[in-house]
Motif scaffolding. Structure first.
Motif, PDB file in Angstrom:
ATOM      1  N   THR A  58      -0.670   5.645   0.638  1.00 16.95           N
ATOM      2  CA  THR A  58      -1.943   5.196   0.076  1.00 16.95           C
ATOM      3  C   THR A  58      -1.764   3.985  -0.820  1.00 16.95           C
ATOM      4  O   THR A  58      -0.988   4.010  -1.777  1.00 16.95           O
ATOM      5  CB  THR A  58      -2.595   6.333  -0.722  1.00 16.95           C
ATOM      6  N   ASN A  59      -2.504   2.929  -0.492  1.00 15.08           N
ATOM      7  CA  ASN A  59      -2.566   1.728  -1.317  1.00 15.08           C
ATOM      8  C   ASN A  59      -3.832   1.824  -2.160  1.00 15.08           C
ATOM      9  O   ASN A  59      -4.946   1.699  -1.651  1.00 15.08           O
ATOM     10  CB  ASN A  59      -2.595   0.491  -0.423  1.00 15.08           C
ATOM     11  N   ALA A  60      -3.657   2.066  -3.449  1.00 10.76           N
ATOM     12  CA  ALA A  60      -4.807   2.286  -4.327  1.00 10.76           C
ATOM     13  C   ALA A  60      -5.697   1.057  -4.441  1.00 10.76           C
ATOM     14  O   ALA A  60      -6.853   1.167  -4.861  1.00 10.76           O
ATOM     15  CB  ALA A  60      -4.328   2.705  -5.714  1.00 10.76           C
ATOM     16  N   PHE A  61      -5.179  -0.112  -4.057  1.00  9.68           N
ATOM     17  CA  PHE A  61      -5.931  -1.354  -4.181  1.00  9.68           C
ATOM     18  C   PHE A  61      -6.492  -1.831  -2.843  1.00  9.68           C
ATOM     19  O   PHE A  61      -7.071  -2.909  -2.763  1.00  9.68           O
ATOM     20  CB  PHE A  61      -5.031  -2.442  -4.783  1.00  9.68           C
ATOM     21  N   GLY A  89       9.906   4.283  -3.974  1.00  8.57           N
ATOM     22  CA  GLY A  89       8.571   4.254  -4.543  1.00  8.57           C
ATOM     23  C   GLY A  89       7.639   3.368  -3.728  1.00  8.57           C
ATOM     24  O   GLY A  89       8.056   2.606  -2.858  1.00  8.57           O
ATOM     25  N   PHE A  90       6.351   3.503  -4.012  1.00  5.17           N
ATOM     26  CA  PHE A  90       5.339   2.651  -3.381  1.00  5.17           C
ATOM     27  C   PHE A  90       4.587   1.956  -4.507  1.00  5.17           C
ATOM     28  O   PHE A  90       3.822   2.592  -5.234  1.00  5.17           O
ATOM     29  CB  PHE A  90       4.389   3.475  -2.511  1.00  5.17           C
ATOM     30  N   PRO A  91       4.809   0.645  -4.687  1.00  2.00           N
ATOM     31  CA  PRO A  91       4.337  -0.021  -5.904  1.00  2.00           C
ATOM     32  C   PRO A  91       2.844  -0.293  -5.959  1.00  2.00           C
ATOM     33  O   PRO A  91       2.331  -0.644  -7.026  1.00  2.00           O
ATOM     34  CB  PRO A  91       5.131  -1.334  -5.916  1.00  2.00           C
ATOM     35  N   TRP A  92       2.124  -0.143  -4.834  1.00  2.00           N
ATOM     36  CA  TRP A  92       0.694  -0.460  -4.839  1.00  2.00           C
ATOM     37  C   TRP A  92      -0.143   0.809  -5.017  1.00  2.00           C
ATOM     38  O   TRP A  92      -1.113   1.058  -4.309  1.00  2.00           O
ATOM     39  CB  TRP A  92       0.346  -1.238  -3.570  1.00  2.00           C
ATOM     40  N   ALA A  93       0.286   1.614  -5.960  1.00  2.00           N
ATOM     41  CA  ALA A  93      -0.446   2.799  -6.391  1.00  2.00           C
ATOM     42  C   ALA A  93      -0.462   2.771  -7.915  1.00  2.00           C
ATOM     43  O   ALA A  93       0.292   2.016  -8.538  1.00  2.00           O
ATOM     44  CB  ALA A  93       0.206   4.075  -5.870  1.00  2.00           C
ATOM     45  N   GLY A 138       1.442  -1.171   4.882  1.00  2.00           N
ATOM     46  CA  GLY A 138       1.384  -0.921   3.446  1.00  2.00           C
ATOM     47  C   GLY A 138      -0.039  -0.894   2.928  1.00  2.00           C
ATOM     48  O   GLY A 138      -0.259  -0.891   1.720  1.00  2.00           O
ATOM     49  N   GLY A 139      -1.008  -0.904   3.856  1.00  2.00           N
ATOM     50  CA  GLY A 139      -2.402  -0.844   3.458  1.00  2.00           C
ATOM     51  C   GLY A 139      -3.117  -2.178   3.440  1.00  2.00           C
ATOM     52  O   GLY A 139      -4.281  -2.250   3.047  1.00  2.00           O
ATOM     53  N   ALA A 140      -2.440  -3.253   3.877  1.00  2.00           N
ATOM     54  CA  ALA A 140      -3.089  -4.563   3.933  1.00  2.00           C
ATOM     55  C   ALA A 140      -4.032  -4.643   5.126  1.00  2.00           C
ATOM     56  O   ALA A 140      -3.937  -3.860   6.071  1.00  2.00           O
ATOM     57  CB  ALA A 140      -2.041  -5.668   4.002  1.00  2.00           C
ATOM     58  N   GLY A 141      -4.906  -5.644   5.104  1.00  2.00           N
ATOM     59  CA  GLY A 141      -5.872  -5.809   6.178  1.00  2.00           C
ATOM     60  C   GLY A 141      -5.305  -6.392   7.447  1.00  2.00           C
ATOM     61  O   GLY A 141      -5.940  -6.330   8.505  1.00  2.00           O
ATOM     62  N   ALA A 142      -4.117  -6.983   7.400  1.00  2.00           N
ATOM     63  CA  ALA A 142      -3.501  -7.648   8.564  1.00  2.00           C
ATOM     64  C   ALA A 142      -4.404  -8.742   9.128  1.00  2.00           C
ATOM     65  O   ALA A 142      -4.383  -9.019  10.319  1.00  2.00           O
ATOM     66  CB  ALA A 142      -3.131  -6.630   9.651  1.00  2.00           C
ATOM     67  N   ASP A 143      -5.188  -9.356   8.260  1.00  2.00           N
ATOM     68  CA  ASP A 143      -6.058 -10.450   8.715  1.00  2.00           C
ATOM     69  C   ASP A 143      -5.989 -11.653   7.781  1.00  2.00           C
ATOM     70  O   ASP A 143      -6.883 -12.492   7.771  1.00  2.00           O
ATOM     71  CB  ASP A 143      -7.508  -9.971   8.856  1.00  2.00           C
TER      72      ASP A 143
END
Length: 491
Positions: A12-15, A234-238, A310-315
Motif C-alpha cells: 500500500t502506497n499511502a500517497f 521497508g516500504f517508504p511510501w507509507a 509501488g503504487g505509481a500511476g505508470a503514466d
C-alpha cells in the motif's frame, strides 16, 4: 499433520491516487478454492510461497487446507469493507478446518486499508484468536514490508525473501515450512526478535554492499539456535510509526546473543544505505552520457519513480517528454498506462496517425500530458509478461505501439510494471536495434533486461516513488529517520 494455508498480498502506497477495492484482487494471482482438502486445484501451486506450502504439504503426506490467495497491484489503502471481507473469508475457512497443527500465511507486510495501518498484524492476531496459543503460525513476507510488533507477537516465525528482484520466495517458503514442521514435532521453539533500522529507501541486493549484507545474514542463520534472519527493507511510501527498515531474527526464546546479532546486522544494513540511492540520476545527465558513449547500446533506463509495482500511476511523462524534446532516435519506452489512448489507437488502426493526449492523467506526480501526433505501429490484446521468479503470467491488457518522433511507445490498459521484454517484442520492437530502452520499473525488470543491456541507468524523476522524500508528506513517522534526518543512526 493438518496444515492451513492462505495468502493476501497488497503493498500500500499511502500517497497513491489509485483506488484499491475487492476488484483489484481479482486477477491472475487470485485463487479461491472450491473446496478444502488434501489435493487443492493445480492453480493453487502458482502463487509464490502459497504454492510452496501446498506443494511441500502434499509431498510430505500432510493434509493441506487451502484457503483464499489474493494479490493486488500496489495502490492506495484498500476500501475497509473489501479488506475485511477478504480477511473474513480466510478466517471462516480456518474455523472450518480446525483443528490444525500449523498455519502458514503468505502476506506482504505493507498492506493498509481504511481504518487499518497494519492489515498483516490484524490478520495474524485474528488467526491466533482462533487457533489458540500453541499452534504454529508462520508468515512469509515481502522484504518491502514494514514489520510491526503486532505481527511479531502474534506469530511464531516471520520470514521474508532476501533478494530484490524477489526471485527467492520459494526457497524462503521452504525454510519457513521446515521451521514450522520442527516446531510441531517439538524439536524447536521460536520467537521473533525485531531490531529497527532508522532508514527509508530502496536497497538493490544485486549491488556489492547489499550482497555482502545478505551474505552476513546467511552466515548468521547458521548459528546455533537461530532459525531465520530477514532484512526488512521497508516500504517508504507509507505513513505510520512502524514504517522503515528492520532486522527480524527468528530464534529460540531466551537466546542471549540475538539482540547483539540483530544490532550488528542492522548497523551493516544502515552502512549500505547510500548504495542504491546514489545510482539515481536525472534524465538529462543520463542522455548526455549515452550521447557521448561509443557503444551501440541498447542502454536501458529504468523509470524508477513511476513503477506501478509501488503504487505509481505508470503514466508519467517526464522521460518521454525529454526524449522527444532532445530529438532522441531509436528509442523505445514501455509501458504508459493510458486506457483512453489505447482505445483511440485501436479505433484508428495500424498505419494511421492521430492527434493524441498521452499520459499525465493520475495526478501531479505523473507530469503534464504529452500532446502531439502519433502513428499506430502495432496493436495487441493478448500479451502476457512473466514475473521475475517465473511461473506467473500477467496480461498487460489491450496494447498499442505508437511512434512519437523518434520514440516507439507501448501504451496499455492494465496498470503494471515492466518485467519482461515481451511487452515490447510482441509488438514488433527490435530491441537489438534500439539505442535507448526505457522501462517503467524500479528493479524487477533487472532479471531479464540486464543480459541484453550495454548499460543500465536508474533515472530519478519527480514521480510517485521518488527517493527525494518530502518530510511534509509524513505526519506519523518515528523520528529521526534517514534520509529525512541527517542525524539518524541505529542504536
Amino acid at each position: 499433520m493438518n496444515i492451513f494455508v492462505a495468502g493476501m498480498m497488497m503493498e500500500t502506497n499511502a500517497f497513491s491516487a489509485i483506488p484499491c477495492t475487492r476488484d483489484s484482487f481479482v486477477n491472475p494471482m487470485y485463487y479461491r478454492p472450491e473446496r478444502t482438502g488434501p489435493d487443492p486445484e493445480p492453480a493453487a501451486y502458482e502463487q509464490f510461497g502459497y504454492r510452496t506450502f501446498l506443494r511441500l504439504a502434499r509431498e510430505r503426506g500432510y493434509t493441506a487446507h487451502a484457503s483464499l490467495h489474493a494479490f493486488a497491484e500496489p495502490a492506495a489503502p484498500c476500501r475497509q469493507e473489501d479488506y475485511e471481507g477478504l480477511r473474513d473469508e480466510i478466517l471462516a475457512d480456518l474455523r472450518a478446518a480446525m483443528p490444525v497443527d500449523m498455519v502458514l500465511l503468505m502476506l506482504h507486510g505493507a498492506q493498509m486499508a481504511h481504518g487499518y495501518d497494519d492489515c498483516e498484524g490484524d490478520v495474524i492476531e485474528k488467526v491466533r484468536e482462533i487457533v489458540g496459543p500453541d499452534v504454529f503460525i508462520g508468515v512469509e513476507l515481502d522484504l518491502h514490508g514494514n514489520v510491526t510488533a503486532r505481527m511479531a507477537e502474534a506469530s511464531n516465525a516471520l520470514v521474508a525473501c532476501l533478494l530484490y528482484p524477489h526471485t527467492d520466495f520459494d526457497e524462503r517458503g521452504e525454510q519457513l515450512f521446515d521451521i514450522g514442521e520442527r516446531f510441531v514435532r517439538g524439536e524447536i521453539r521460536t520467537r521473533n526478535h525485531i531490531r529497527r533500522v532508522p532508514m527509508l529507501g530502496l536497497f538493490y541486493t544485486t549491488l556489492p554492499q547489499m550482497e555482502a549484507v545478505n551474505a552476513a545474514v546467511l552466515a548468521a542463520e547458521r548459528q546455533d539456535g537461530v532459525h531465520a534472519v530477514s532484512l526488512m527493507h521497508g516500504f517508504p511510501w507509507a505513513d505510520h510509526p512502524e514504517v522503515g527498515a528492520a532486522v527480524v531474527v527468528v530464534a529460540e526464546p531466551g537466546q542471549a546473543d540475538v539482540p547483539g546479532l540483530a544490532r550488528d546486522l542492522g548497523r551493516r544494513f544502515f552502512a549500505a544505505r547510500e548504495e542504491t540511492r546514489s545510482l539515481r540520476k536525472p534524465i538529462d545527465t543520463i542522455l548526455d552520457e549515452i550521447a557521448a558513449s561509443p557503444a551501440a547500446g541498447p542502454f536501458v533506463i529504468a523509470d524508477v519513480a513511476d513503477n506501478a509495482g509501488g503504487g505509481a500511476g505508470a503514466d508519467s511523462t517526464f522521460i518521454l517528454r525529454r526524449l522527444i524534446e532532445r530529438g532522441v532516435e531509436d528509442a523505445a519506452l514501455a509501458m504508459i498506462w493510458d486506457p483512453v489512448a489505447v482505445d483511440f489507437a485501436h479505433q484508428a488502426g495500424v498505419g494511421n496517425r492521430l492527434n493524441l493526449r498521452l499520459g499525465g492523467k493520475t495526478g501531479p506526480f505523473a507530469g503534464l500530458p504529452v500532446d502531439g501526433e502519433a502513428t499506430v505501429i502495432a496493436l495487441a490484446d493478448d500479451i502476457e509478461q512473466e514475473d521475475p521468479a517465473g511461473g506467473l503470467m500477467f496480461g498487460i491488457g489491450r496494447a498499442a505501439l505508437l511512434r512519437i518522433g523518434g520514440v516507439q511507445v507501448v501504451v496499455n490498459s492494465v496498470r503494471q510494471q515492466v518485467y519482461d521484454p515481451v511487452c515490447l517484442t510482441a509488438l514488433g520492437v527490435d530491441l537489438s536495434a534500439a539505442r535507448v530502452i526505457v522501462v517503467k520499473s524500479t528493479q524487477h525488470f533487472y532479471e531479464r533486461f540486464a543480459p541484453l543491456a550495454a548499460k543500465i541507468y536508474y533515472c530519478e524523476t519527480p514521480g510517485s516513488l521518488t527517493l527525494d522524500l518530502d518530510p511534509a508528506r509524513y505526519k506519523r513517522l518515528q523520528r529521526p529517520i534517514w534520509p529525512i534526518d541527517a542525524d539518524a543512526a541505529p542504536d
